[in-house]
Design a protein around this motif. Structure first.
Motif, PDB file in Angstrom:
ATOM      1  N   VAL A 685       0.906  -1.251  -0.049  1.00  0.00           N
ATOM      2  CA  VAL A 685       0.012   0.013  -0.085  1.00  0.00           C
ATOM      3  C   VAL A 685       0.823   1.048   0.086  1.00  0.00           C
ATOM      4  O   VAL A 685       0.575   2.168  -0.984  1.00  0.00           O
ATOM      5  CB  VAL A 685      -0.867  -0.210   1.058  1.00  0.00           C
ATOM      6  CG1 VAL A 685      -1.747   1.421   1.286  1.00  0.00           C
ATOM      7  CG2 VAL A 685      -2.044  -1.119   1.040  1.00  0.00           C
ATOM      8  N   TRP A 688       2.415   1.943  -3.358  1.00  0.00           N
ATOM      9  CA  TRP A 688       1.333   2.306  -4.240  1.00  0.00           C
ATOM     10  C   TRP A 688       1.027   3.860  -3.969  1.00  0.00           C
ATOM     11  O   TRP A 688       1.135   4.515  -4.963  1.00  0.00           O
ATOM     12  CB  TRP A 688       0.204   1.336  -4.339  1.00  0.00           C
ATOM     13  CG  TRP A 688      -1.003   1.966  -5.004  1.00  0.00           C
ATOM     14  CD1 TRP A 688      -2.106   2.789  -4.462  1.00  0.00           C
ATOM     15  CD2 TRP A 688      -1.482   1.890  -6.322  1.00  0.00           C
ATOM     16  NE1 TRP A 688      -3.033   3.116  -5.560  1.00  0.00           N
ATOM     17  CE2 TRP A 688      -2.538   2.245  -6.776  1.00  0.00           C
ATOM     18  CE3 TRP A 688      -0.787   0.939  -7.244  1.00  0.00           C
ATOM     19  CZ2 TRP A 688      -3.268   2.378  -7.804  1.00  0.00           C
ATOM     20  CZ3 TRP A 688      -1.125   0.834  -8.514  1.00  0.00           C
ATOM     21  CH2 TRP A 688      -2.429   1.758  -9.014  1.00  0.00           C
ATOM     22  N   ASN A 689       0.607   4.049  -2.663  1.00  0.00           N
ATOM     23  CA  ASN A 689       0.425   5.497  -2.344  1.00  0.00           C
ATOM     24  C   ASN A 689       1.447   6.644  -2.861  1.00  0.00           C
ATOM     25  O   ASN A 689       1.331   7.639  -3.566  1.00  0.00           O
ATOM     26  CB  ASN A 689       0.256   5.648  -1.065  1.00  0.00           C
ATOM     27  CG  ASN A 689      -1.293   4.878  -0.612  1.00  0.00           C
ATOM     28  OD1 ASN A 689      -1.950   4.765  -1.644  1.00  0.00           O
ATOM     29  ND2 ASN A 689      -1.336   5.069   0.496  1.00  0.00           N
ATOM     30  N   TRP A 691       3.788   5.906  -5.241  1.00  0.00           N
ATOM     31  CA  TRP A 691       3.644   6.225  -6.818  1.00  0.00           C
ATOM     32  C   TRP A 691       2.625   7.086  -7.301  1.00  0.00           C
ATOM     33  O   TRP A 691       2.632   7.873  -8.277  1.00  0.00           O
ATOM     34  CB  TRP A 691       3.681   4.754  -7.241  1.00  0.00           C
ATOM     35  CG  TRP A 691       3.587   4.841  -8.756  1.00  0.00           C
ATOM     36  CD1 TRP A 691       4.503   4.959  -9.570  1.00  0.00           C
ATOM     37  CD2 TRP A 691       2.399   4.694  -9.464  1.00  0.00           C
ATOM     38  NE1 TRP A 691       4.169   5.267 -11.046  1.00  0.00           N
ATOM     39  CE2 TRP A 691       2.861   4.925 -10.836  1.00  0.00           C
ATOM     40  CE3 TRP A 691       1.083   4.405  -9.250  1.00  0.00           C
ATOM     41  CZ2 TRP A 691       1.711   4.497 -12.064  1.00  0.00           C
ATOM     42  CZ3 TRP A 691       0.251   4.208 -10.400  1.00  0.00           C
ATOM     43  CH2 TRP A 691       0.555   4.350 -11.707  1.00  0.00           C
ATOM     44  N   ARG A 692       1.492   6.954  -6.311  1.00  0.00           N
ATOM     45  CA  ARG A 692       0.403   7.763  -6.868  1.00  0.00           C
ATOM     46  C   ARG A 692       0.631   9.086  -6.671  1.00  0.00           C
ATOM     47  O   ARG A 692       0.166  10.000  -7.496  1.00  0.00           O
ATOM     48  CB  ARG A 692      -0.961   7.297  -6.269  1.00  0.00           C
ATOM     49  CG  ARG A 692      -1.659   5.858  -6.640  1.00  0.00           C
ATOM     50  CD  ARG A 692      -1.896   5.873  -8.216  1.00  0.00           C
ATOM     51  NE  ARG A 692      -2.771   7.002  -8.352  1.00  0.00           N
ATOM     52  CZ  ARG A 692      -2.753   7.422  -9.795  1.00  0.00           C
ATOM     53  NH1 ARG A 692      -1.653   7.101 -10.637  1.00  0.00           N
ATOM     54  NH2 ARG A 692      -3.443   8.552  -9.946  1.00  0.00           N
ATOM     55  N   CYS A 695       3.036  10.529  -9.112  1.00  0.00           N
ATOM     56  CA  CYS A 695       2.068  10.419 -10.432  1.00  0.00           C
ATOM     57  C   CYS A 695       1.241  11.775 -10.591  1.00  0.00           C
ATOM     58  O   CYS A 695       1.311  12.364 -11.756  1.00  0.00           O
ATOM     59  CB  CYS A 695       1.394   9.157 -10.630  1.00  0.00           C
ATOM     60  SG  CYS A 695       0.909   8.631 -12.228  1.00  0.00           S
ATOM     61  N   LYS A 696       0.582  11.920  -9.466  1.00  0.00           N
ATOM     62  CA  LYS A 696      -0.392  13.267  -9.575  1.00  0.00           C
ATOM     63  C   LYS A 696       0.321  14.440  -9.689  1.00  0.00           C
ATOM     64  O   LYS A 696      -0.035  15.182 -10.586  1.00  0.00           O
ATOM     65  CB  LYS A 696      -1.070  13.195  -7.953  1.00  0.00           C
ATOM     66  CG  LYS A 696      -2.224  12.092  -8.079  1.00  0.00           C
ATOM     67  CD  LYS A 696      -3.209  12.263  -6.959  1.00  0.00           C
ATOM     68  CE  LYS A 696      -4.336  11.541  -7.288  1.00  0.00           C
ATOM     69  NZ  LYS A 696      -5.028  11.114  -6.010  1.00  0.00           N
ATOM     70  N   GLU A 698       3.037  14.615 -11.553  1.00  0.00           N
ATOM     71  CA  GLU A 698       3.721  14.671 -12.720  1.00  0.00           C
ATOM     72  C   GLU A 698       2.461  15.062 -13.912  1.00  0.00           C
ATOM     73  O   GLU A 698       2.513  15.900 -14.784  1.00  0.00           O
ATOM     74  CB  GLU A 698       4.140  13.295 -13.366  1.00  0.00           C
ATOM     75  CG  GLU A 698       5.600  13.098 -12.991  1.00  0.00           C
ATOM     76  CD  GLU A 698       5.893  11.644 -13.332  1.00  0.00           C
ATOM     77  OE1 GLU A 698       5.418  10.953 -14.099  1.00  0.00           O
ATOM     78  OE2 GLU A 698       6.873  11.166 -12.558  1.00  0.00           O
ATOM     79  N   VAL A 699       1.213  14.606 -13.360  1.00  0.00           N
ATOM     80  CA  VAL A 699       0.102  14.994 -14.232  1.00  0.00           C
ATOM     81  C   VAL A 699      -0.245  16.475 -14.236  1.00  0.00           C
ATOM     82  O   VAL A 699      -0.450  16.978 -15.137  1.00  0.00           O
ATOM     83  CB  VAL A 699      -1.013  14.102 -13.771  1.00  0.00           C
ATOM     84  CG1 VAL A 699      -2.468  14.507 -14.652  1.00  0.00           C
ATOM     85  CG2 VAL A 699      -0.951  12.367 -14.107  1.00  0.00           C
ATOM     86  N   GLU A 702       2.365  18.412 -16.216  1.00  0.00           N
ATOM     87  CA  GLU A 702       2.083  18.209 -17.793  1.00  0.00           C
ATOM     88  C   GLU A 702       0.860  19.073 -18.194  1.00  0.00           C
ATOM     89  O   GLU A 702       0.720  19.821 -19.003  1.00  0.00           O
ATOM     90  CB  GLU A 702       1.939  16.559 -17.926  1.00  0.00           C
ATOM     91  CG  GLU A 702       1.284  16.327 -19.390  1.00  0.00           C
ATOM     92  CD  GLU A 702       2.396  16.077 -20.195  1.00  0.00           C
ATOM     93  OE1 GLU A 702       3.572  15.747 -19.873  1.00  0.00           O
ATOM     94  OE2 GLU A 702       2.409  16.246 -21.416  1.00  0.00           O
ATOM     95  N   GLN A 707      -2.690  22.660 -20.914  1.00  0.00           N
ATOM     96  CA  GLN A 707      -3.861  23.590 -20.895  1.00  0.00           C
ATOM     97  C   GLN A 707      -4.646  23.164 -19.882  1.00  0.00           C
ATOM     98  O   GLN A 707      -4.164  22.296 -18.735  1.00  0.00           O
ATOM     99  CB  GLN A 707      -4.809  23.140 -22.162  1.00  0.00           C
ATOM    100  CG  GLN A 707      -5.352  21.743 -21.641  1.00  0.00           C
ATOM    101  CD  GLN A 707      -5.138  20.950 -22.865  1.00  0.00           C
ATOM    102  OE1 GLN A 707      -4.004  20.535 -22.900  1.00  0.00           O
ATOM    103  NE2 GLN A 707      -6.084  20.339 -23.257  1.00  0.00           N
ATOM    104  N   SER A 710      -9.643  20.535 -18.720  1.00  0.00           N
ATOM    105  CA  SER A 710     -11.268  20.631 -18.939  1.00  0.00           C
ATOM    106  C   SER A 710     -12.025  19.643 -18.449  1.00  0.00           C
ATOM    107  O   SER A 710     -11.731  18.524 -18.504  1.00  0.00           O
ATOM    108  CB  SER A 710     -11.242  20.616 -20.703  1.00  0.00           C
ATOM    109  OG  SER A 710     -11.250  19.676 -20.961  1.00  0.00           O
ATOM    110  N   GLY A 711     -12.852  19.955 -17.675  1.00  0.00           N
ATOM    111  CA  GLY A 711     -13.655  19.015 -17.192  1.00  0.00           C
ATOM    112  C   GLY A 711     -13.229  18.258 -16.117  1.00  0.00           C
ATOM    113  O   GLY A 711     -13.756  17.356 -15.461  1.00  0.00           O
ATOM    114  N   ARG A 712     -11.809  18.585 -15.557  1.00  0.00           N
ATOM    115  CA  ARG A 712     -11.334  17.928 -14.542  1.00  0.00           C
ATOM    116  C   ARG A 712     -11.974  18.376 -13.364  1.00  0.00           C
ATOM    117  O   ARG A 712     -12.290  17.710 -12.292  1.00  0.00           O
ATOM    118  CB  ARG A 712      -9.722  17.900 -14.181  1.00  0.00           C
ATOM    119  CG  ARG A 712      -9.050  17.527 -13.464  1.00  0.00           C
ATOM    120  CD  ARG A 712      -7.571  17.316 -13.621  1.00  0.00           C
ATOM    121  NE  ARG A 712      -7.395  16.543 -14.784  1.00  0.00           N
ATOM    122  CZ  ARG A 712      -7.390  15.480 -14.942  1.00  0.00           C
ATOM    123  NH1 ARG A 712      -7.875  14.744 -13.863  1.00  0.00           N
ATOM    124  NH2 ARG A 712      -7.104  14.522 -16.023  1.00  0.00           N
TER     125      ARG A 712
END
Lengths: 737, 335
Positions: A685, A688-689, A691-692, A695-696, A698-699, A702, A707, A710-712
């Motif tokens: 766990v 995973w946490n 890594w998440r 990851c978040k 990085e997202v 990006e 931009q 949208s819709g997020r």
């Protein structure tokens, strides 16, 4: 030869001496091709030529490779006596031929008084020139060998099993979940081309290869022995693990230049299919040709049947005789076979625990005679019969005629109880209309005087019969299903399972209970008796496993009332413990302790849900593995216990004491395991946490560059309430007051 | 689990199911050439999108539930108005359309066309003209390329802009540059057999693939490394991520051609719930009479829908116990 600059190489300039040296034809320079043959008769001049041709003939008869011409034999002459010296020189074509001849002809009996003893001429020279001073041989370092039965010393007393999946062979421990670990797995080392097989006491594991058999043993599964039998397909160990029988579909062929010696086939073995080997020395003992039985497509296996003490091995020639060979010489016992007209099959009597237990004490006084039973169909005026004889005494102990079995299709099968107390002869025969088969069980009580025989008649066809190990009970599967004769896909045969027990009062076998309307086709008694599993094997639609206990309320009954209670209510103790299902099961096998049952669905039979499962004796699943390409599961057998009867009794008496210690161990183990598992999960766990989170970021990065998501962003939720009113019915009533 | 709605609006096997963003509508594509839309809460059919002349292999709906795009074996990709059911535009290709997907901003559509009749399998990216009524579309793709080697079976847009994520027949998973068609990154041994489905996480940073090799795998979208493996004993046709809960939903079964020779029991026509982190099976839901072809999870995590070879769509709503159950104790797992 032209090269880019256009010049031509001049051969004369090149020094070829190295190549010439390498490829020069070497001539036989020495005396490697000359043998000295001693032990030749001393002859006078008149008979020299005769001797010469005789010797040459003896050699030539052994085969082309050792052919010898009379003119190549030189006979030294003693002029003083006017006679030959009793030895000759023989010159062969090559050193190789000489070597072959040496192997073939050394010790060859030339005539009654003369036996060849052959040496290489060069050897004689060597020994003549031997340095006479004594040189102390270097002492070889002692290499301790692994104990072949080391697995029995496991502190937890676990059993082992082997699994064969794909091309991978692995030996595993079976224990509590935390102790189920791989005992040995090395695909480079321990592997097989066909299947694997344990020896009967679990000392060795055999693997089959195109070249032959390998035996492995010890905790690190080192190579113990090799048996060179090309394209071997079937193997069989003798009961005491002293000998091995192998069979190959291909006839033995001895090519020239193959290794020779006691471990290899020689010209005499050519054309045979069955070989008998000594496991400890690795020597070949004897080979046989496999004679296909008439009217049968398949050869019966094992083709050679061993007596329980490894002293004899028997082989039946259908319709003629039983040949029994003595071990270790593999010579025909008594120099003659048992001529029995029409004999079809025979079985050795197994030895009971009593006979195995005290080889020193009583054993000396009465060395247990081996016994064997065979049956013959009706021949000429003699009715079909089952005969019990002792061996090597060869006297008939009991003979039982079987009447009304003259019709074709009559068949017998012999079942010994594993202690040799009882012999059951299953006689299948057609009814008068020949439409159905019914069955008689003729049961010999071997331990009693005059071998009394009881007959149990059954109306149905018996498809499986099984004695309770060490018991007085047996179970049968019978069926009156019309589909019995023609199995097809999707057809499941309805069967009944019945249990019988010896009634000491009446001295006959009495039906305990019949379980009707089953699909069972396989009975598997626990090796300790009492528990039995009824399984439906090899069916596409049914795969039930039923776990039964035949002495369920034995534990509650006090010792004295036991016998009484049993007499009153025979079947009271029969109780189903559990029922389960293993889809597509092809093999069912108890572990040596009788506590666990393994079931396997092998890819050899079908490819659906291959794998294996282990159950306890109550039918609770312990583990289950679904493995593609799973082929074989085998428990490692255990040798007979070394504890005496008295020691066993003590263990049983103090069982509570022992089990308390084990319970404590289990509790400690369990808490340990769960702590480990929790820690493992926590780690997963956390990984995973982490890594998440990464990851978040990085997202976000990006998207920040690109931009706006949208819709997020969650749009605000809009709740719309709609009231719908429906008038279902309207009535007007006038109320009169 | 609450009794489910089994909807029978298709005459042939289902190929793909999608929820819209809010989860109130379910779009289903089937081999009977019809696309249906249903209310998710009661399984009532809202409407049908008729026009294709062959099996509809794939569909996707934009995040505003405005446009629906479908791909079919009649070599057409169609754009529909979700609301009216009118076909707005038709793109024609030389071969069948196997997979379509919207980009996150709804501005682009990626589609895979089959490799057949001498035509190479192609991946095309279209820019969608969202202005007006949607009937004014460019017939030419913004970019087009042919993946070399094994043909692509599934595709999607990851969060990284300018890239396309693909799954291939050989079991390969790869990232392509949407403009140039260059293979940016690949994991040749992601699976041992055909990749049958690919579904992205809500933020498109990781994805779940299912394969005929009997496993489903969770991959990092950026590095394509395999994070988790879920090994079953049956070929898998679809895999979905359960939102808000740490589970994955796997569906499959014996190949349709072998179904007649296998019994219901061994066919394994069940939806399996696996724990996403611990890679252990936690539950199963039965129902279909044939292999499951597609699974879709409700975006808010209150249920899921599965479509089978048997032609049924089964919509499941989770019981309270599903949300309360903590089979592995109280652990916080980021989504």
């Amino acid at each position: 030869m032209t090269v880019s600059n256009g010049s031509v190489y001049d051969d004369d300039d090149i020094d070829y001496t190295d190549i010439e040296e390498k490829y020069r034809v070497r001539f036989e320079e020495g005396f490697d091709n000359i043998l000295v043959i001693d032990g030749v008769p001393v002859v006078d001049e008149s008979r020299v030529e005769k001797l010469r041709t005789k010797i040459a003939k003896e050699f030539t008869r052994k085969g082309k490779s050792v052919a010898l011409k009379p003119e190549d034999i030189t006979i030294p002459w003693n002029n003083a006596t006017g006679k030959s010296n009793g030895y000759v020189f023989a010159e062969f074509r090559s050193a190789e031929a000489a070597n072959n001849a040496l192997n073939e002809m050394n010790g060859h009996p030339f005539d009654v008084r003369h036996t060849f003893s052959i040496n290489l001429f060069t050897d004689i020279e060597k020994f003549v020139d031997l340095d006479e001073t004594y040189v102390e041989p270097e002492r070889e370092e002692y290499e301790p060998k692994e104990h072949l039965r080391a697995w029995l010393t496991d502190p937890q007393g676990r059993d082992q099993y082997v699994t064969y999946r794909g091309d991978e062979v692995a030996v595993r421990w079976h224990g509590k979940p935390s102790q189920s670990e791989v005992a040995y797995e090395d695909h480079q080392n321990l592997r097989t081309e066909l299947y694997v097989s344990w020896s009967p006491m679990g000392t060795y594991i055999a693997t089959l290869h195109p070249q032959g058999i390998r035996l492995w043993g010890g905790p690190s599964f080192q190579l113990q022995a090799r048996f060179f039998h090309p394209l071997v397909r079937l193997i069989d160990f003798s009961p005491c693990e002293n000998y091995l029988v192998t069979w190959s579909n291909n006839d033995i062929a001895v090519a020239e230049g193959m290794p020779q010696g006691p471990r290899f086939f020689s010209a005499e073995d050519e054309g045979n299919n069955i070989a008998v080997w000594d496991i400890k020395t690795g020597n070949l003992l004897r080979t046989f040709a496999a004679v296909p039985e008439e009217g049968k497509k398949q050869m019966g296996w094992p083709a050679l049947k061993w007596s329980a003490d490894d002293k004899f091995v028997g082989r039946v020639t259908a319709g003629q005789q039983i040949s029994v060979y003595e071990l270790p010489s593999m010579g025909l016992q008594g120099k003659r076979s048992l001529k029995i007209e029409g004999v079809v099959d025979f079985e050795w009597c197994p030895h009971g625990d009593k006979e195995q237990e005290d080889p020193a004490g009583k054993g000396v006084k009465k060395v247990a005679e081996n016994m064997l039973a065979y049956w013959t169909p009706e021949v000429a005026n003699q009715p079909a019969r089952v005969t019990l004889i002792n061996f090597p005494g060869r006297s008939i102990l009991r003979q039982k005629n079987l009447f009304n079995v003259s019709e074709a299709g009559f068949h017998c099968k012999l079942y010994w109880q594993n202690q040799g107390d009882f012999l059951c002869v299953r006689v299948d025969r057609h009814t008068k209309t020949k439409k159905s088969i019914f069955c008689n069980l003729e049961i010999f009580r071997v331990r009693e005087k005059d071998y009394p025989v009881e007959v149990v008649e059954l109306k149905d066809t018996v498809t499986d019969f099984s004695w309770e190990p060490k018991g007085e009970r047996f179970a049968i599967v019978s069926s009156s299903d019309p589909n019995l004769g023609n199995p097809g896909p999707g057809i499941t045969i309805k069967t009944d399972v019945s249990f019988y027990q010896l009634d000491h009062g009446k001295n006959d076998f009495k039906l305990l209970r019949t379980l009707a309307g089953r699909t069972t086709n396989t009975i598997r008694w626990s090796p300790r008796g009492r528990n039995v599993v009824l399984a439906t094997v090899g069916s596409t639609s049914k795969s039930e496993l039923e776990f039964w206990d035949l002495d369920f309320n034995l534990d509650e009954l006090s010792g004295r009332r036991e016998g009484q209670a049993q007499k009153e209510d025979w079947a009271a103790g029969i109780q189903q413990l559990g029922i389960s299902d293993h889809y597509g099961v092809t093999d069912v096998e108890w572990d040596p302790s009788g506590r666990y049952l393994a079931t396997a669905a092998s890819a050899w039979t079908h490819t659906l849900e291959n794998g294996y499962a282990i159950w306890d004796f109550r039918g609770q699943e312990v583990e289950r593995h679904l493995l593609d390409r799973f082929k074989q599961f085998l428990w490692r057998p255990r040798p007979p216990s070394l504890l005496s009867k008295e020691q066993k009794r003590l263990v049983r008496k103090n069982l509570k004491e022992f089990s308390r210690a084990f319970d404590e161990e289990d509790a400690a183990e369990e808490s340990n395991v769960s702590a480990e598992l929790i820690a493992h999960r926590k780690r997963l766990v956390d990984e995973w946490n982490a890594w998440r989170a990464r990851c978040k970021e990085e997202v976000a990065e990006e998207l920040g560059v690109g931009q706006e998501p949208s819709g997020r962003q969650e749009e605000e939720r809009e709740e719309i309430e709609v009231w719908v009113e429906e008038v279902i019915e309207q009535t007007e009533e006038v109320v009169v007051d | 689990m609450r009794p489910t709605d089994r909807t029978a609006g298709h005459e042939r096997s289902l190929t793909q199911i999608k929820f819209n963003k809010e989860g109130d509508l379910i779009f289903t594509a089937s081999k009977d050439s019809i696309v249906n839309v249903w209310f998710s809460h009661n399984g009532e059919r809202l409407g049908t999108y008729e026009g294709h002349n062959g099996a509809v292999w794939t569909l996707d709906v934009d995040s505003q539930s405005h446009f629906l795009v479908t791909g079919s074996a009649d070599n057409e990709m169609r754009l529909w108005s979700v609301q009216t059911g009118k076909c707005l535009f038709v793109w024609e290709f030389p071969t069948a359309v196997k997979r379509v997907a919207f980009s996150e901003d709804d501005a682009e559509i990626v589609c895979i066309t089959e490799q057949r009749m001498g035509y190479q399998g192609a991946i095309r990216v279209f820019r969608l003209n969202r202005d007006g009524d949607g009937t004014q579309q460019n017939t030419e793709p913004q970019s087009m390329f042919h993946p070399v080697g094994s043909k692509a079976t599934v595709c999607a847009f990851p969060y990284m802009s300018g890239l396309i994520l693909t799954g291939h027949e050989s079991g390969k998973v790869a990232l392509f540059d949407a403009k140039s068609g260059d293979e940016v990154l690949s994991n040749e041994r992601a699976h041992m057999d055909v990749v049958t489905d690919l579904q992205l996480s809500p933020d498109r940073s990781y994805f779940l693939t299912s394969s005929k090799d009997k496993t489903a795998r969770l991959h990092d979208a950026k590095t394509l490394t395999v994070l988790k493996t879920f090994s079953t004993e049956t070929p898998l046709n679809s895999a979905a991520l359960a939102p808000n809960m740490p589970y994955v939903l796997l569906g499959g079964g014996q190949e349709a051609m072998n179904v007649t020779t296998t019994s219901l029991r061994q066919g394994k026509f069940e939806t399996r719930f696996w724990h996403k982190i611990f890679e252990e099976e936690v539950g199963r839901v039965k129902g279909h009479f044939g292999p499951l072809n597609t699974i879709a999870a409700h975006p808010s995590g209150t249920g899921y829908a599965s479509g089978g070879e048997d032609g049924f769509v089964r919509v499941h709503h989770y019981d309270d116990s599903y949300f309360r159950a903590k089979p592995y104790g109280d652990v916080e797992i980021l989504n």
